[in-house]
Design a protein around this motif. Sequence first.
Motif, mmCIF file in Angstrom:
data_model
loop_
_atom_site.group_PDB
_atom_site.id
_atom_site.type_symbol
_atom_site.label_atom_id
_atom_site.label_comp_id
_atom_site.label_asym_id
_atom_site.label_seq_id
_atom_site.Cartn_x
_atom_site.Cartn_y
_atom_site.Cartn_z
ATOM 1 N N PRO A 139 19.389 -32.164 3.163
ATOM 2 C CA PRO A 139 19.052 -30.727 4.053
ATOM 3 C C PRO A 139 18.542 -29.731 3.043
ATOM 4 C CG PRO A 139 21.203 -31.579 4.807
ATOM 5 C CD PRO A 139 20.728 -32.373 3.737
ATOM 6 N N LEU A 140 17.288 -29.080 3.305
ATOM 7 C CA LEU A 140 16.710 -28.050 2.444
ATOM 8 C C LEU A 140 17.950 -26.543 2.666
ATOM 9 C CD1 LEU A 140 14.750 -26.395 1.109
ATOM 10 C CD2 LEU A 140 13.773 -25.793 3.402
ATOM 11 N N SER A 141 18.706 -26.763 3.514
ATOM 12 C CA SER A 141 19.594 -25.529 3.423
ATOM 13 C C SER A 141 20.776 -25.744 2.338
ATOM 14 C CB SER A 141 20.318 -25.612 4.996
ATOM 15 O OG SER A 141 21.022 -26.661 4.969
ATOM 16 N N ASP A 142 20.879 -26.943 1.980
ATOM 17 C CA ASP A 142 22.011 -27.060 0.822
ATOM 18 C C ASP A 142 21.396 -26.347 -0.510
ATOM 19 O OD1 ASP A 142 23.272 -28.538 2.487
ATOM 20 O OD2 ASP A 142 23.141 -30.556 1.686
ATOM 21 N N PHE A 143 20.123 -26.679 -0.822
ATOM 22 C CA PHE A 143 19.589 -26.123 -1.946
ATOM 23 C C PHE A 143 19.396 -24.740 -1.836
ATOM 24 C CE2 PHE A 143 16.057 -25.302 -5.046
ATOM 25 C CZ PHE A 143 16.636 -25.351 -6.225
ATOM 26 N N ILE A 144 19.066 -24.082 -0.679
ATOM 27 C CA ILE A 144 18.872 -22.892 -0.280
ATOM 28 C C ILE A 144 20.192 -21.909 -0.453
ATOM 29 C CG2 ILE A 144 18.555 -21.068 1.576
ATOM 30 C CD1 ILE A 144 16.285 -22.863 2.573
ATOM 31 N N LYS A 145 21.180 -22.634 -0.240
ATOM 32 C CA LYS A 145 22.442 -22.161 -0.407
ATOM 33 C C LYS A 145 23.009 -21.667 -1.960
ATOM 34 C CE LYS A 145 24.450 -23.770 3.835
ATOM 35 N NZ LYS A 145 25.543 -24.739 4.681
ATOM 36 N N ARG A 146 22.540 -22.829 -2.559
ATOM 37 C CA ARG A 146 22.689 -22.598 -3.882
ATOM 38 C C ARG A 146 21.982 -21.603 -4.755
ATOM 39 N NH1 ARG A 146 21.527 -28.441 -6.773
ATOM 40 N NH2 ARG A 146 21.897 -27.183 -8.601
ATOM 41 N N CYS A 147 20.688 -21.168 -4.098
ATOM 42 C CA CYS A 147 19.898 -20.304 -4.650
ATOM 43 C C CYS A 147 20.507 -18.718 -4.160
ATOM 44 C CB CYS A 147 18.591 -20.508 -4.160
ATOM 45 S SG CYS A 147 17.814 -21.816 -4.618
ATOM 46 N N GLN A 148 21.448 -18.858 -3.254
ATOM 47 C CA GLN A 148 21.739 -17.670 -2.789
ATOM 48 C C GLN A 148 20.626 -16.318 -2.568
ATOM 49 O OE1 GLN A 148 24.873 -16.285 -5.530
ATOM 50 N NE2 GLN A 148 25.823 -18.305 -5.632
ATOM 51 N N PRO A 149 20.039 -16.847 -1.479
ATOM 52 C CA PRO A 149 19.257 -15.492 -1.006
ATOM 53 C C PRO A 149 19.848 -14.282 -0.751
ATOM 54 C CG PRO A 149 19.122 -17.479 0.728
ATOM 55 C CD PRO A 149 20.084 -17.896 -0.519
ATOM 56 N N THR A 150 19.229 -13.232 -0.940
ATOM 57 C CA THR A 150 19.751 -11.844 -0.551
ATOM 58 C C THR A 150 19.398 -11.640 0.754
ATOM 59 O OG1 THR A 150 17.846 -10.621 -1.124
ATOM 60 C CG2 THR A 150 19.332 -11.102 -3.070
ATOM 61 N N ALA A 151 19.918 -10.423 1.299
ATOM 62 C CA ALA A 151 19.721 -9.980 2.712
ATOM 63 C C ALA A 151 18.256 -9.721 3.015
ATOM 64 C CB ALA A 151 20.577 -8.822 2.950
ATOM 65 N N LYS A 152 17.655 -9.233 1.740
ATOM 66 C CA LYS A 152 16.024 -9.119 1.856
ATOM 67 C C LYS A 152 15.246 -10.229 2.206
ATOM 68 C CE LYS A 152 15.920 -4.871 -1.052
ATOM 69 N NZ LYS A 152 15.070 -4.294 -2.052
ATOM 70 N N ALA A 153 15.602 -11.596 1.734
ATOM 71 C CA ALA A 153 15.018 -12.783 2.016
ATOM 72 C C ALA A 153 14.870 -13.039 3.586
ATOM 73 C CB ALA A 153 15.528 -13.837 1.329
ATOM 74 N N LYS A 154 13.686 -12.880 3.963
ATOM 75 C CA LYS A 154 13.185 -13.444 5.437
ATOM 76 C C LYS A 154 12.810 -14.663 5.417
ATOM 77 C CE LYS A 154 15.273 -9.673 6.465
ATOM 78 N NZ LYS A 154 16.580 -9.535 6.953
ATOM 79 N N TYR A 155 11.851 -15.089 4.338
ATOM 80 C CA TYR A 155 11.168 -16.165 4.568
ATOM 81 C C TYR A 155 11.237 -17.014 3.082
ATOM 82 C CZ TYR A 155 8.646 -13.819 8.490
ATOM 83 O OH TYR A 155 8.269 -13.056 9.271
ATOM 84 N N VAL A 156 11.005 -18.205 3.060
ATOM 85 C CA VAL A 156 10.956 -19.118 1.976
ATOM 86 C C VAL A 156 9.398 -19.503 1.864
ATOM 87 C CG1 VAL A 156 12.027 -21.005 3.003
ATOM 88 C CG2 VAL A 156 11.732 -20.728 0.194
ATOM 89 N N ALA A 157 8.767 -19.387 0.564
ATOM 90 C CA ALA A 157 7.467 -20.111 0.625
ATOM 91 C C ALA A 157 7.451 -21.008 -0.545
ATOM 92 C CB ALA A 157 6.521 -18.803 -0.138
ATOM 93 N N PHE A 158 6.565 -21.954 -0.571
ATOM 94 C CA PHE A 158 6.544 -23.051 -1.427
ATOM 95 C C PHE A 158 5.191 -23.209 -2.033
ATOM 96 C CE2 PHE A 158 9.342 -24.127 2.091
ATOM 97 C CZ PHE A 158 10.613 -24.257 1.709
ATOM 98 N N ASP A 159 5.143 -23.739 -3.105
ATOM 99 C CA ASP A 159 3.778 -24.146 -3.956
ATOM 100 C C ASP A 159 3.922 -25.548 -4.587
ATOM 101 O OD1 ASP A 159 3.329 -21.422 -3.847
ATOM 102 O OD2 ASP A 159 3.062 -21.158 -5.925
#
Length: 318
Positions: free
Chosen positions: A153-173
Amino acid sequence: MKISRSEITEQSLYLNRRAFVRAAIGTAAAAAAAMGGTQRILAAGHPAVHGQKIPNVRTSRFSTDQTPTPWDAITSYNNFYEFAGSDDKDLPSQLAPANLTTRPWTITVEGECARAGAYSLDQVLDGQTLEERIYRHRCVEGWSMVIPWVGFPLSDFIKRCQPTAKAKYVAFDSYYDARRMPRSLRLPFDWPYTEGLRLDEATHPLAILAVGLYREPLPHQDGAPIRLVVPWKYGFKSIKSIVRMSFVESQPVGTYQKVDPDSYGFYANVNPAVDHPRWSQATERRIGEFFKRKTQKFNGYGSEVAMLYAGMDLKINW
């Protein structure tokens, strides 16, 4: 700047070139002979050679029970525009293996998160239990596949990155090197290839980071060594060969949306009621099948993801 008509694989072109190819060599050859002018296609793609099996892969409860598309088709008919340049689905299987170096590999994480930095592929995979997830996929041009991905799950890695309350989107390159991908210069893209998801989409259990298929390491032409897979959206959202993730406040603009916003929206949810400007999306042809089938809303994953878009007009937000 819009993509010209010649830069997009139209449904009619696809049907004339690859409708019956790769799923079963015997029937593909017969279809090519009947249609005429397609004999070149049988030899053009280079299916990936088989490698070692990925150990300790478990079966996922999210898998479809539909029959997977054969390995040869998945690894020889690819949308990887950095290597193909325009509409040639065969070239990535010929060019990517020699021009995409997948080790070492680093994903840079930046933006609105507490744990920004450079993560090696091993660090990204650290502690992950890999699953085989057999997902249906729908391409905007009218063809589809069923692919047995290996990922987590992408969510597993996102949790490790600890997005802040300002993060509404995630962009990829995606990875990009014009010297190794010269055909990319034929397209009016502002490279590298970029895509994005709303954060609640990115953390949905169906969204995964894939590192393999058919329980083998991901072939180069399929987006090695790590790619996004979002099965309820059209294929162009599932960005390949990821090298950067950015947590942002504003909605990112993907590569296709930027060059042709009338044809490729941000959400790109599979919706048979919304036509592409140049063809209908109401039906699709699965690789290896003769007859078309009706396109399902959200690619058949509506029971899992429809709540993400409650109250939205999906003919406007497409």
